[in-house]
Design an enzyme around this catalytic site. Structure first.
Site, mmCIF file in Angstrom:
data_model
loop_
_atom_site.group_PDB
_atom_site.id
_atom_site.type_symbol
_atom_site.label_atom_id
_atom_site.label_comp_id
_atom_site.label_asym_id
_atom_site.label_seq_id
_atom_site.Cartn_x
_atom_site.Cartn_y
_atom_site.Cartn_z
ATOM 1 N N HIS A 323 12.171 7.837 1.338
ATOM 2 C CA HIS A 323 12.245 7.229 0.010
ATOM 3 C C HIS A 323 13.616 6.642 -0.301
ATOM 4 O O HIS A 323 13.725 5.715 -1.095
ATOM 5 C CB HIS A 323 11.860 8.245 -1.059
ATOM 6 C CG HIS A 323 10.387 8.448 -1.156
ATOM 7 N ND1 HIS A 323 9.713 9.328 -0.360
ATOM 8 C CD2 HIS A 323 9.445 7.846 -1.922
ATOM 9 C CE1 HIS A 323 8.427 9.275 -0.645
ATOM 10 N NE2 HIS A 323 8.228 8.374 -1.590
ATOM 11 N N GLY A 324 14.644 7.202 0.273
ATOM 12 C CA GLY A 324 15.949 6.615 -0.032
ATOM 13 C C GLY A 324 17.079 7.351 0.650
ATOM 14 O O GLY A 324 16.943 8.509 1.055
#
Lengths: 480, 337
Positions: A323-324
Site C-alpha cells: 500500500h505504501g
C-alpha cells in the site's frame, strides 16, 4: 485521467463510439490506444515505464512457452520478477529504504550517509505490476494460455478501466474476453449505468465530502479530543471505502459497457463480523493475489500452526508494504496479522466456552457484538493507515476514547449542515450495502418497480450534482 | 453489432426507452430547479446573494461616480475577508475626498483575476487595485493531455443552480430563528440592497454564532499556530503576474498588496515588511507592497474564526488607511516621484 472528471465524460463516449464502429477483430487496438492515452494523461513519460513491464512480461510468457523445463521456467520467472519488482522498488520504495537506512545509521553513527531520493511515483504502478506478474507466474505453472499477440497482451494489462486502481485481474479471467466476439448487450448497458451512478455517488458525494473532516483532523490531531479523532477516523473509513469501491464500481461499469466483466473487488466489507470475513470482502483482488502467489506457495495452513502464523504475518506485512512506502502501512499490516492470530485463539476459546456453558452462546454469538468489535478493530487499523507517522498513529489510538465537547463535531471543517449531510451519505451507503448483503424481500420487490428505480436514479443523479465535489479529487488508491 | 433477434430488439427498445425516460425526467428537474433559482434569488446562501448582487452591480452599475469621479479610485479585490473587513465609506471619509473606493471581496474567491477583468470590461476605471492575496504562480493552459483547468466552473455553467439544494437546506434551517421563511427571504433581499448601498461591504452575520458577534477571548481553533509566522507567497514570474501587469499598463492603475488580517492566536507577528515580496516586486513599477503581510487583531474583533465583526472592520479599514495614505498624497492617482 480521472473517472470523476469531465475530460473522461467526453473521452469515454468518443472511445466507445469508435470501439463499437470498428469491426471485432480490430477492436482491441482501439482499447490499446485509448488505454495508453488514458494513462499518458496522468504523466506521458510514465507510459514508457508501463511499456517496459508489458514487453518484459510478454517476452517472459513467450519464453516460457518455448523453454518448458522447470529450471528454465524458474529462471524466466525470476528474471520477470527481478525487472518488475526492481522497477516497483526503485520508484516506490527506494526513497523510503534510503530514508530508513539514514535514520538507522544516524542513530548508530551520528549522521545520515546517503542523500534522499524521491522519484515521482507512476500512477497505479503496484496494480499493473501485480497484474502483469500474475500472468508470468500463472504461465510458469501452466495455468494460463500463452498470449502470442503482443498487442493483445498489452491491451490486457493496460486495459484502462482497471489499469490504475484495479481490480487486479488474472489473465485466465480477462485475457480470453478480448478474443470473444460480443454484441452490444442492452441489459449490460443498463446495469453499467446503474453501477457507474452508484460508484460516482460513493466517490464524489460520500468520499470527497468525508475527506474534509479527515484532512482537518489528521493535519493537527493534537488539537482534537477523542470526539474529533474518532469521528475523523470513522469518516476516513467511509472515505477510503467510498473512494476505492466507488472507483471499482465505475471501472466495472465502464468495462461492462465495452463488453467485459471485471472481478468483484468489494462485498460490503463494513458488514463483516470477523477480521477474516472483512478480508474476504475488502479489496478481494489483492487479497486473492496474495493468497495465490504468496500464502499458498509458502504452505498456507497445511504445515502446522507455527508456519501458518508465519505465513499470515508475511502476507499481511507485504500487503501493508504494497500500500505504501511508510512504516505506518507496515504497522497496519502487522496489526491485521495480529488480529488474525489473536482472532484464531479467541475463536478456540469461544468454542470451548460455548461447549462448557451453552447459556453463554447467545452472548458469544451476538451478531451486533461481533460486528461492532470487528468495526472497532478495523477502525484502529485505519488510524495507522491514515496517520503520517507511527508516533501520530499511537497518539491518536491512545486518545480515541478521550471524552471531549460534542461541539467539537462542528469544528471538523464542515458546517453543521454539511456534517449532517455527510452522516446521511454514510447511512445511505450502509443501508444499500445491508440490502445487497442480505436482501429484504419487500425492498427487492419495490426495486422491481420502474417508478421506484427511476426515483432512485434521479435522487442519485441530483445528489451528485448538488453535493458532489467536482475538483477532480484523485482516488486514494492511485498512489499505491 | 446489435443483437438482431426478437428478444434482443425488445430489450434494446426497453433500454432506450428507460434511458430516454431518465433523461426526460432529468430535463424536467433541470427546468424546475432553474426556475426556482432564478425566480427566488434570495433563497440562496447569504454570501451568494451578496456575490450575485455585486456581479449584477459590476455589470450594470457604477462602481465610481460617473459624473465627477474622485482622483483616486480604489477597487479592493479578494475573498470574504475583504468583503467583511473593508468599509469603503469609512476609508473615503478618512481620505477626505481624495479617494472613492469599492469593496469587491467575493466569498470563496481566491482567484481575483477574472473578476478584475470583468470590472475593467464593464468600463469601470480604478486607479488603485488593492489585493490581500497574491496571484498564482502559474495558470492552466489546455493541452492534449489535459483539456480543462477545473471541472467546477463547467459544472456551474451546465447547472447554474448547483448550490440550490445546499442553500435551500441552510435557508430553511435558519428561517425559524429569523422570523419565518418570508421574513428571512426579505431579510436576504435587504442585505443585498444594503451591501450595494455600503459600496460592497457586508458583515457575514450568518456565520456569527457568538453573542454580540464577538468571538470569545478563549476561543482557539485547531489550525492556530501563534508561534508561527504565516508569510504571503508572492510569485515574481509567471503568466498571471504578466497578465496583471499588462492590464495595469493598459488601464492605468497600480496594484497594491495590502495587509491581510489574522486573529492574534492564529499566527505569530509578521515582520513590518516582507523583504522577499519587496524583492520580488522590485522590477515591477506598477506594483507596490504596503505594511506587513497581515495585521493581528484580538478575538473580540472577530465574529467567527475568519471574519471581522463591524468593530473589527472599522479598525482594519483605519489601519489600511494608515498604511496606504501615502499613496494618495497627490490628487492624480499617479505614482509619487
Amino acid at each position: 485521467m480521472l473517472f470523476n472528471s469531465l475530460q473522461f465524460v467526453i473521452f469515454f463516449p468518443i472511445l466507445w463510439a469508435i470501439y463499437l464502429a470498428v469491426p471485432f477483430p480490430r477492436r482491441y487496438l482501439v482499447l490499446l490506444i485509448g488505454s495508453l492515452y488514458f494513462y499518458a494523461a496522468y504523466r506521458p513519460i510514465h507510459v514508457l515505464l508501463l511499456m517496459v513491464t508489458l514487453v518484459v512480461d510478454y517476452l517472459a510468457g513467450r519464453a516460457l512457452e518455448r523453454w518448458r523445463e522447470p529450471r528454465a521456467g524458474w529462471l524466466i520467472a525470476a528474471t520477470s520478477l527481478t525487472v518488475n519488482l526492481g522497477i516497483l522498488f526503485t520508484f516506490k520504495y527506494l526513497g523510503f529504504a534510503i530514508d530508513s537506512l539514514n535514520a538507522f545509521l544516524s542513530w548508530t553513527h551520528g549522521s545520515p550517509p546517503f542523500s534522499s531520493v524521491h522519484l515521482d511515483l507512476p500512477v497505479g504502478i503496484s496494480f499493473y505490476t501485480f497484474q502483469s506478474l500474475s500472468y508470468v507466474l500463472d504461465a510458469r505453472r501452466g495455468q494460463v494460455a500463452i498470449e502470442r499477440n503482443p498487442l493483445m497482451y498489452f491491451t490486457y494489462v493496460s486495459f484502462f478501466p482497471q489499469l490504475v486502481a484495479g481490480p487486479i485481474e488474472r489473465a485466465g479471467h480477462l485475457l480470453p474476453q478480448f478474443r470473444r466476439p460480443r454484441q452490444l448487450d442492452f441489459s449490460a448497458v443498463r446495469s453499467s449505468m446503474q453501477i457507474i451512478l452508484w460508484g460516482l455517488f460513493k466517490k464524489v458525494v460520500l468520499a470527497d465530502n468525508a475527506r474534509v473532516v479527515v484532512e482537518t483532523v489528521y493535519a493537527n490531531p493534537e488539537q482534537f479530543t477523542g470526539i474529533g479523532l474518532a469521528t475523523a477516523t470513522l469518516f476516513f473509513a467511509f472515505q477510503i471505502y467510498g473512494d476505492f469501491s466507488g472507483y471499482t464500481d465505475i471501472a466495472i461499469g465502464i468495462a461492462r459497457l465495452l463488453g467485459f466483466e471485471l472481478m468483484a473487488n468489494f462485498r460490503q466489507p463494513y458488514l463483516a463480523r470477523s477480521i477474516p470475513e472483512f478480508w474476504q470482502r475488502w479489496h478481494i483482488s489483492l487479497t486473492t493475489w496474495f493468497r495465490d502467489y504468496i500464502y499458498i506457495p509458502l504452505g498456507g495452513n497445511r504445515k502446522g500452526d507455527l508456519l501458518w502464523a508465519r505465513n499470515v504475518i508475511i502476507v499481511f506485512l507485504l500487503s501493508g508494504l504494497w500500500h505504501g512506502a511508510n512504516w505506518t502501512f507496515i504497522a497496519w499490516g502487522a496489526l491485521h496479522a495480529s488480529y488474525f492470530l489473536i482472532g484464531r485463539a479467541v475463536d478456540t476459546g469461544r468454542v470451548f466456552l460455548e461447549r462448557r456453558f451453552s447459556s453463554l452462546r447467545i452472548i458469544l454469538r451476538w451478531r451486533f457484538l461481533e460486528w461492532a468489535s470487528t468495526m472497532g478493530l478495523v477502525l484502529i487499523g485505519w488510524v495507522f493507515f491514515r496517520a503520517t507517522s507511527i508516533d501520530q498513529a499511537v497518539d491518536i489510538t491512545r486518545r480515541l476514547l478521550q471524552p471531549g465537547p460534542v461541539g467539537e463535531l462542528f469544528q471538523l471543517g464542515l458546517s453543521r449542515i454539511d456534517f449532517a449531510l455527510a452522516t446521511l451519505w454514510i447511512l445511505i451507503v450502509m443501508l444499500v450495502d445491508r440490502q445487497l448483503d442480505r436482501p429484504v424481500p419487500w425492498v427487492t420487490r419495490q426495486w422491481q418497480r420502474r417508478v421506484v428505480r427511476h426515483v432512485c436514479y434521479q435522487f442519485l443523479f441530483w445528489t451528485i450534482i448538488f453535493f458532489g465535489v467536482f475538483e477532480s479529487v484523485k482516488f486514494i488508491y492511485f498512489t499505491f | 453489432m446489435i443483437g438482431a433477434d426478437a428478444g434482443g430488439w425488445t430489450l434494446a427498445r426497453q433500454s432506450v426507452r428507460s434511458m430516454s425516460l431518465f433523461l426526460a425526467i432529468a430535463v424536467v428537474f433541470w427546468l424546475f430547479f432553474w426556475l426556482i433559482w432564478t425566480e427566488l434569488p434570495f433563497l440562496r446562501n447569504g454570501t451568494r446573494v451578496i456575490v450575485d448582487a455585486k456581479r449584477e452591480f459590476i455589470a450594470h452599475g457604477h462602481l465610481f461616480d460617473s459624473i465627477k469621479p474622485a482622483p483616486n479610485r480604489v477597487a479592493f479585490f479578494g475573498h470574504s475577508r475583504v468583503l467583511s473587513g473593508f468599509i469603503p465609506d469609512l476609508f473615503d471619509s478618512l481620505s477626505q475626498g481624495r479617494t472613492e473606493s469599492y469593496n469587491l471581496g467575493m466569498p470563496g474567491e481566491a482567484a481575483f483575476l477574472p473578476r478584475l477583468e470583468e470590472v475593467l470590461a464593464a468600463g469601470h476605471r480604478p486607479t488603485h487595485v488593492f489585493l490581500i492575496l497574491a496571484w498564482p504562480a502559474d495558470e492552466f493552459t489546455p493541452s492534449i493531455w489535459r483539456w480543462f483547468g477545473g471541472d467546477q466552473p463547467l459544472i456551474e455553467k451546465a447547472f447554474p443552480f448547483q448550490p440550490l439544494a445546499r442553500d435551500a437546506i441552510a435557508f430553511l434551517a435558519r428561517a425559524p430563528s429569523q422570523g419565518g421563511i418570508r421574513a428571512f427571504y426579505r431579510h436576504s433581499q435587504k442585505s443585498a440592497e444594503k451591501t450595494i448601498a455600503d459600496r460592497g461591504y457586508y458583515f457575514i452575520e450568518s456565520q456569527s454564532l457568538f453573542s454580540d458577534h464577538r468571538l470569545p477571548e478563549n476561543y482557539n481553533h485547531p489550525s492556530d499556530h501563534p508561534d508561527r509566522i504565516d508569510p504571503r507567497e508572492v510569485p515574481s514570474k509567471g503568466a498571471p503576474i504578466e497578465r496583471i501587469a499588462r492590464l495595469a499598463q493598459e488601464h492605468h492603475f497600480r496594484v497594491i498588496l495590502v495587509p491581510n488580517y489574522r486573529r492574534e492566536k492564529q499566527a505569530g507577528p509578521p515582520p513590518s515588511v516582507n523583504e522577499k515580496t519587496l524583492a520580488a516586486l522590485r522590477d515591477r513599477p506598477l506594483f507596490d507592497i504596503v505594511g506587513p503581510d497581515y495585521i493581528r487583531y484580538p478575538n473580540a474583533l472577530f465574529s467567527d474564526r475568519v471574519h471581522l465583526n463591524p468593530d473589527g472592520a472599522d479598525r482594519y479599514t483605519r489601519d489600511l488607511w494608515e498604511v496606504t495614505q501615502h499613496l494618495f498624497s497627490n490628487s492624480t492617482g499617479e505614482r509619487d516621484p
